[in-house]
Design a protein around this motif. Structure first.
Motif, mmCIF file in Angstrom:
data_model
loop_
_atom_site.group_PDB
_atom_site.id
_atom_site.type_symbol
_atom_site.label_atom_id
_atom_site.label_comp_id
_atom_site.label_asym_id
_atom_site.label_seq_id
_atom_site.Cartn_x
_atom_site.Cartn_y
_atom_site.Cartn_z
ATOM 1 N N PRO A 130 1.124 -1.091 -0.132
ATOM 2 C CA PRO A 130 0.391 0.147 -0.025
ATOM 3 C C PRO A 130 1.314 1.512 -0.410
ATOM 4 O O PRO A 130 0.817 2.454 -0.384
ATOM 5 C CB PRO A 130 -1.253 -0.097 1.426
ATOM 6 N N GLU A 131 2.372 1.062 0.534
ATOM 7 C CA GLU A 131 2.731 2.470 0.716
ATOM 8 C C GLU A 131 3.114 2.915 -0.759
ATOM 9 O O GLU A 131 3.079 3.497 -1.351
ATOM 10 C CB GLU A 131 4.414 2.339 1.910
ATOM 11 N N HIS A 132 3.808 1.618 -1.775
ATOM 12 C CA HIS A 132 4.346 1.968 -2.151
ATOM 13 C C HIS A 132 3.409 2.209 -3.653
ATOM 14 O O HIS A 132 3.287 3.051 -4.348
ATOM 15 C CB HIS A 132 4.800 1.169 -2.903
ATOM 16 N N ARG A 133 2.480 2.080 -3.679
ATOM 17 C CA ARG A 133 1.646 2.071 -4.565
ATOM 18 C C ARG A 133 0.651 3.523 -4.419
ATOM 19 O O ARG A 133 0.633 3.700 -5.077
ATOM 20 C CB ARG A 133 -0.209 0.654 -4.368
ATOM 21 N N GLU A 134 0.943 3.779 -3.145
ATOM 22 C CA GLU A 134 0.520 5.257 -3.037
ATOM 23 C C GLU A 134 0.508 6.337 -3.596
ATOM 24 O O GLU A 134 0.494 7.055 -3.598
ATOM 25 C CB GLU A 134 -0.713 5.595 -1.481
ATOM 26 N N VAL A 135 1.982 6.480 -3.347
ATOM 27 C CA VAL A 135 2.795 7.194 -4.187
ATOM 28 C C VAL A 135 2.940 6.592 -5.706
ATOM 29 O O VAL A 135 3.434 8.002 -5.546
ATOM 30 C CB VAL A 135 4.536 6.843 -3.422
ATOM 31 N N ILE A 136 3.679 6.042 -6.176
ATOM 32 C CA ILE A 136 3.091 5.383 -7.255
ATOM 33 C C ILE A 136 1.446 6.447 -8.344
ATOM 34 O O ILE A 136 2.142 7.321 -9.022
ATOM 35 C CB ILE A 136 3.337 4.503 -7.765
ATOM 36 N N ILE A 137 0.696 5.528 -7.382
ATOM 37 C CA ILE A 137 -0.581 6.634 -7.426
ATOM 38 C C ILE A 137 -0.006 7.818 -7.942
ATOM 39 O O ILE A 137 -0.846 9.111 -8.662
ATOM 40 C CB ILE A 137 -1.383 6.346 -7.292
ATOM 41 N N VAL A 154 2.130 10.437 -8.010
ATOM 42 C CA VAL A 154 2.864 10.165 -8.937
ATOM 43 C C VAL A 154 2.717 10.661 -10.318
ATOM 44 O O VAL A 154 2.473 11.840 -10.585
ATOM 45 C CB VAL A 154 4.390 10.731 -7.895
ATOM 46 N N TYR A 155 3.065 9.454 -10.346
ATOM 47 C CA TYR A 155 2.466 9.685 -12.119
ATOM 48 C C TYR A 155 1.686 9.829 -11.952
ATOM 49 O O TYR A 155 0.882 9.877 -14.314
ATOM 50 C CB TYR A 155 3.049 7.848 -11.551
ATOM 51 N N PHE A 156 0.343 9.076 -11.531
ATOM 52 C CA PHE A 156 -1.688 9.870 -12.120
ATOM 53 C C PHE A 156 -1.952 10.540 -11.909
ATOM 54 O O PHE A 156 -2.914 11.099 -12.751
ATOM 55 C CB PHE A 156 -1.825 8.078 -11.370
ATOM 56 N N LEU A 157 -1.385 11.565 -10.353
ATOM 57 C CA LEU A 157 -2.487 12.825 -10.449
ATOM 58 C C LEU A 157 -1.769 13.596 -10.573
ATOM 59 O O LEU A 157 -2.375 14.885 -10.382
ATOM 60 C CB LEU A 157 -2.974 12.587 -8.754
ATOM 61 N N GLY A 158 -0.522 13.912 -11.492
ATOM 62 C CA GLY A 158 0.698 14.584 -11.190
ATOM 63 C C GLY A 158 1.051 15.639 -10.026
ATOM 64 O O GLY A 158 1.761 16.674 -10.733
ATOM 65 N N ARG A 159 1.141 14.925 -8.730
ATOM 66 C CA ARG A 159 1.778 15.489 -7.568
ATOM 67 C C ARG A 159 2.945 15.090 -7.546
ATOM 68 O O ARG A 159 4.146 14.789 -8.249
ATOM 69 C CB ARG A 159 0.596 14.852 -6.696
ATOM 70 N N ASP A 189 5.028 17.290 -1.990
ATOM 71 C CA ASP A 189 3.744 17.377 -1.715
ATOM 72 C C ASP A 189 3.331 15.751 -1.270
ATOM 73 O O ASP A 189 2.649 15.584 -0.058
ATOM 74 C CB ASP A 189 2.988 17.689 -2.900
ATOM 75 N N VAL A 190 3.349 14.905 -1.823
ATOM 76 C CA VAL A 190 2.638 13.598 -1.907
ATOM 77 C C VAL A 190 3.733 14.092 0.392
ATOM 78 O O VAL A 190 2.794 12.620 1.219
ATOM 79 C CB VAL A 190 3.466 12.266 -2.259
ATOM 80 N N ALA A 191 4.955 13.586 0.612
ATOM 81 C CA ALA A 191 5.703 13.465 1.826
ATOM 82 C C ALA A 191 4.976 14.107 2.484
ATOM 83 O O ALA A 191 4.605 13.747 3.800
ATOM 84 C CB ALA A 191 7.088 14.082 1.489
ATOM 85 N N ASP A 192 4.607 15.586 1.894
ATOM 86 C CA ASP A 192 4.122 16.851 3.283
ATOM 87 C C ASP A 192 2.765 15.983 3.687
ATOM 88 O O ASP A 192 2.327 15.199 4.596
ATOM 89 C CB ASP A 192 3.849 18.183 2.996
ATOM 90 N N ALA A 219 9.741 9.622 0.451
ATOM 91 C CA ALA A 219 8.196 9.495 -0.733
ATOM 92 C C ALA A 219 9.691 9.266 -1.815
ATOM 93 O O ALA A 219 9.333 8.245 -3.320
ATOM 94 C CB ALA A 219 7.873 11.441 -0.767
ATOM 95 N N ARG A 220 10.656 10.025 -2.156
ATOM 96 C CA ARG A 220 11.369 9.158 -3.398
ATOM 97 C C ARG A 220 12.187 7.838 -3.575
ATOM 98 O O ARG A 220 11.764 6.867 -4.515
ATOM 99 C CB ARG A 220 12.927 10.382 -3.278
ATOM 100 N N SER A 221 12.397 7.691 -2.390
ATOM 101 C CA SER A 221 12.480 6.417 -2.129
ATOM 102 C C SER A 221 11.001 4.836 -2.571
ATOM 103 O O SER A 221 11.790 4.501 -3.122
ATOM 104 C CB SER A 221 12.737 5.669 -1.045
ATOM 105 N N ARG A 222 10.283 5.712 -1.526
ATOM 106 C CA ARG A 222 8.948 4.462 -1.769
ATOM 107 C C ARG A 222 8.437 4.393 -3.730
ATOM 108 O O ARG A 222 8.714 3.180 -3.872
ATOM 109 C CB ARG A 222 8.082 4.620 -0.825
#
Length: 188
Positions: free
Chosen positions: A135-142, A144-149, A153-156, A165-168
């Motif tokens: 779930p951690e990896h999936r959330e960051v990928i979605i 960044v890649y699909f929602l354009g964040r 921003d995701v880390a905050d 966040a970059r490592s995930r």
């Protein structure tokens, strides 16, 4: 196999009667490979070349009574049948357009036309692969890649350091590629 044994074996193969299954097998064993290469060079299509070689031996078997070893060798006779079969294959190919190959599909896609079924299949495969991630990896990928964040921003939002966040993201993408590659599909 010595030279003498080879000549005797070659002579037996050339004298083999194509009236029997054993004779056709021996002729195929002796000349099938080179006829396949000849047909492939002439046609440029390996599958069509295989069909031509099958046709050559079928025609040779049917017309085995017309083969005269005094007029020509079995090899020469088979090559003449192969030339005729290649001409017939070319004519059939001109009348009936060939099926689209992968290269043609890539050209169509490059030209801007995208097959909706391919898109749907890609989405389904991607969704299944994302479902196999943590779930951690999936959330960051979605995010960044699909929602354009951005990763910051995701880390905050998740209360993480930006480097986490970059490592995930990095490890999630690697895992996603592994899953897609395992399924025989790799995203472009």
């Amino acid at each position: 196999m010595g030279v003498r044994a080879w000549r005797v074996w070659r002579k037996k193969t050339e004298d083999a009667s194509l009236n029997s299954e054993a004779g056709v097998r021996a002729a195929y064993h002796e000349y099938g490979g080179e006829l396949l290469g000849f047909a492939h060079n002439q046609l440029g299509d390996p599958q069509l070349a295989e069909e031509v070689v099958q046709e050559v031996f079928l025609r040779a078997w049917r017309a085995s009574d017309s083969f005269d070893s005094k007029r020509s060798s079995l090899r020469t006779w088979l090559y003449s049948i192969a030339r005729n079969a290649i001409v017939d294959a070319r004519r059939r190919r001109e009348v009936r357009p060939p099926m689209a190959h992968a290269e043609q599909a890539e050209q169509v896609t490059a030209a801007g036309e995208v097959d909706p079924y391919d898109q749907l299949l890609a989405r389904i495969e991607l969704r299944e692969a994302l479902g196999r991630l943590s779930p951690e990896h999936r959330e960051v990928i979605i995010q960044v890649y699909f929602l354009g964040r951005t990763c910051a921003d995701v880390a905050d939002e998740l209360g993480l350091a930006a480097s986490s966040a970059r490592s995930r993201l990095y490890h999630g993408i690697r895992a996603l590629r592994g899953i897609l590659d395992e399924n025989g599909w790799l995203a472009p």
